[in-house]
Write an enzyme that holds these catalytic residues in place. Sequence first.
Site, mmCIF file in Angstrom:
data_model
loop_
_atom_site.group_PDB
_atom_site.id
_atom_site.type_symbol
_atom_site.label_atom_id
_atom_site.label_comp_id
_atom_site.label_asym_id
_atom_site.label_seq_id
_atom_site.Cartn_x
_atom_site.Cartn_y
_atom_site.Cartn_z
ATOM 1 N N HIS A 54 0.792 -1.243 0.070
ATOM 2 C CA HIS A 54 0.080 -0.060 0.118
ATOM 3 C C HIS A 54 0.819 1.232 -0.094
ATOM 4 O O HIS A 54 0.626 2.222 -0.585
ATOM 5 C CB HIS A 54 -0.897 -0.051 1.380
ATOM 6 C CG HIS A 54 -1.827 0.955 1.325
ATOM 7 N ND1 HIS A 54 -3.229 0.925 0.550
ATOM 8 C CD2 HIS A 54 -2.170 2.237 1.803
ATOM 9 C CE1 HIS A 54 -3.814 1.875 0.672
ATOM 10 N NE2 HIS A 54 -3.190 2.756 1.527
ATOM 11 N N HIS A 89 -10.602 2.342 -0.832
ATOM 12 C CA HIS A 89 -10.876 2.082 0.552
ATOM 13 C C HIS A 89 -11.557 0.721 0.664
ATOM 14 O O HIS A 89 -12.509 0.498 1.230
ATOM 15 C CB HIS A 89 -11.483 3.320 1.563
ATOM 16 C CG HIS A 89 -10.565 3.612 2.633
ATOM 17 N ND1 HIS A 89 -11.493 3.939 3.966
ATOM 18 C CD2 HIS A 89 -9.425 3.607 2.957
ATOM 19 C CE1 HIS A 89 -10.162 3.973 5.001
ATOM 20 N NE2 HIS A 89 -9.211 3.932 4.218
#
Lengths: 234, 731
Positions: free
Chosen positions: B46, B92
């Site tokens: 990430h 998300h």
Amino acid sequence: MKAAIVVFPGINRDRDMAIALEKCSGRTPRMVWHKETDLEGVDLVVIPGGFSYGDYLRCGAMAAQSPVMGAIRAHAARGGHILGVCNGFQILTEAGLLPGALLRNANLRFLSMDCHLRVERADTDFTSRYQTGAVFRSPMAHGDGNYFADDATLERLEGENHVAFRYVTLTGEPTASANRNGSARNIAGIYSANLRILGLMPHPEDLVDPLMGGTDGKPLFDGISAALSDTLAA
Amino acid sequence: MAKDVNQALAREFGLSADEYARVLDIMGRTPSLTELGIFSVMWSEHCSYKSSRVWLKTLPTTAPWVIHGPGENAGVVDIGEGLAAIFKMESHNHPSFIEPYQGAATGVGGILRDVFTMGARPIANLNALRFGDPKLPRTKRIVDGVVRGIGGYGNCVGVPTVGGEINFHPAYNGNPLVNAMTVGIAARDKIFLSAAAGIGNPVVYVGSKTGRDGIHGATMASAEFGKDSEEKRPTVQVGDPFTEKLLIEACLELMATDAIVAIQDMGAAGLTSSSVEMAGKGGVGIELDLDAVPQRETHMTAYEMMLSESQERMLIVVKPERREMAQAIFEKWDLDFAVIGHLTDTGRIVVKHNGTVEADIPLDPLAEQAPLYHRPIAETPKRPSLGPVVDTAGLGAALETLIACPDLASRSWVWDQYDSTVGGQTVKRPGASDAAIVKLEGRARALALTTDCTPRYVLADPEAGGAQAVAEAWRNITATGARPLAITDNMNFANPEKPEIMGQFAAAIRGMAAACVALDFPVVSGNVSLYNETEGRPILPTPAIGGLGVLEDAAQAVGVALTPGLDLVLVGSTAGWLGQSLWLREIAGREDGPPPPVDLAAERFNGDFVRGQILQGHVRACHDCSDGGLLVAIAEMTMAGTAGARLLPGPAGVAPHAFWFGEDQGRYILAVPDAAAVLQAAAFAGVPAIRLGESNAGDLTLPDGTTMSVAALRSANERFFRAWMDEPGQA
């Protein structure tokens, strides 16, 4: 007309309101921070929409205890004009300046769409540029716009003709389907006893420019601007 | 937390054996728990883009109007009149699966901070959502939570949500996608960056207090889901949009002064990534004293504070002589303001807590020796062509089925829960035009904004699908009359360690890059979300594109709503491409064939012609042809407007169902007062265009004589979401 827009933390339609007031009155409104306590010389106090204090505890409940509310009450006591829109309406009911309360929308969802409003009387300082019974379009955007009051209060509002606007169909019928948030008697806005305090849930300030889809909300701001300019001149 | 730091713990934190060996090499000793935590989040997929970086570098990122491309918190483009648009899209996905409301809400909050941290006032939010099979109860719960979460956050902060897209597919059953995009406006000479500078300058923490929420969120976002994903709920952060609103106003107030040296939001990996990135970019060291961090919970350890992903926090390097003034602004807004450290010349991050050094890491190796993988790729095999497909449904029945199916049904149930008008500048609300139009306050100028991707195309042919996603964003902006400027991308893919997934990624990037070059539409920001699979089932490859364009005069924008008395003109050529079309899936029950090819030269040519016609004032309404093809697009124009239409037969040589439902690219439907003039201009420009029929005040009449009332179409189109969500007894 000297207008003041009260900004509580979490208010978010203050800019929209400033644009509408300036467009219709030709004067830039004063932005008043909620910790200020002086509204001297102000003709119209506007409490705009948003989520004051995040709507935590209850919509408008904390703002109603804010320092500026003393000055707003004094303004009301002097017979000054006040416009509360959306969260502003909720704050006025929480402060006891208007009767009733705004509950969660009947379907428990946020509602953002255009609605149609019927002008219940055109003889107030706010609605003189509309006709009685006229239907106009307005955006609305709220999670808690379900107007509630006990029967006695509702009867009094009706009897004294203090209902300002009702949710109606395009042709002016106050049907259940036009009443998306479930408000008692389709009530979208009400006046104080002296007709100088107006609270309503929808956002006429967002419909004052043909570019945004129409000018249906403009007569409200034109009307109050003209009414209070006259006061000033007199 | 008295855990022994060793390879097993490193593995638990998501570091491979090689990566842990590299940590030992950099540190020259066994790292502390806090240090291991910092390495593991900074080197997570990430935060480090370790699998995707080599491919992302191949995307075109420059144009004369690009002020800052990828590498900053968000992309920045010049939109004229001394202004810049700042925008980015971010995923998300993992949190939204575990806790849909908070996952989606904090997704909106996070992307807002990426934009206002650069000095922009946010003026619009958009989103790109993918959900599983609507027949599953879980899908309903996730859709409901995500929509409430996006609305709950966006409505409260007072940024209008003006656009977005939603697809359904069983491939997203265990892994929905929630991609949120924010667009903001700043003066082009007042952009704030994150590179720290000035040895000794104070490092200031502002915003919410730090709690134990979201610890290791970035690591969670870098792993596949298994059956135990529900247990990861505590790692999902909780959003507070009220504090975010205060933070926006306080930051913008501070940004109007000259107090800020550098500023960075605390996003994924919180205090760790913000401090490491600010110091790293500035080539300085940083020392933090965690005792000064505003804390919401007691007895938090250094490890917890460094890895917490509590929301609504920013890190600012301020000029020492402006510290008091800055503090006064944040106190006015009732926000915490704490000096938690200072910049040093050591080139290291030093973290102290209770008088003990909990971490001491050299910054250069942490960044430069971050893992970078050239993962093996396997190209996606080309799909065999479809061959002839017979029509068994007829035009009218197929149209009715298509406009009622989940992928094409009206999204008004969703939009009706998003405040799209706050700010008073929304010229075209959701559904009114192919790209949302938001005016700049006090000016005639407006932005055109859209999000796009057709994942089923990307699955069938990642390169063509990647190009198509970019082209469709460009087309949607063009169809309003605006000039497309740049994109942000949100690359949602499955496990990159599988060669076929990495092959999808690489090919999609190739296709996107080709489209970006051909359309002068560079990538200025983006986000990568990998490991989107649950129990080994991958999502459809979904490179969601967020596009931004500019319109010099908002009054020139056209929407899709049809009015009576106009000619309908189709621009672009139609071969009748049914491969991967919705008609094929919904009517013929097949998901196969290659997707429609994207002819980028024709795309550009057709689009430039259409935009010219709009800006010359010849066009009353315009809609691109995408999912569902021509007839669906026309039906959408009638449903959005106040008119019906009578359609002429299509050209000979293309079967009617292929002509009306094929998904050939690069096409627009124009509603014009005078078809002859537009057709003549098209002929002159060498752009294919034909007259399709005309609009009227009545019904929609198909070329085979079928007549359908627009009210009935609208009701069919509205049914899916409202029945699914609002009527009891639905799955």
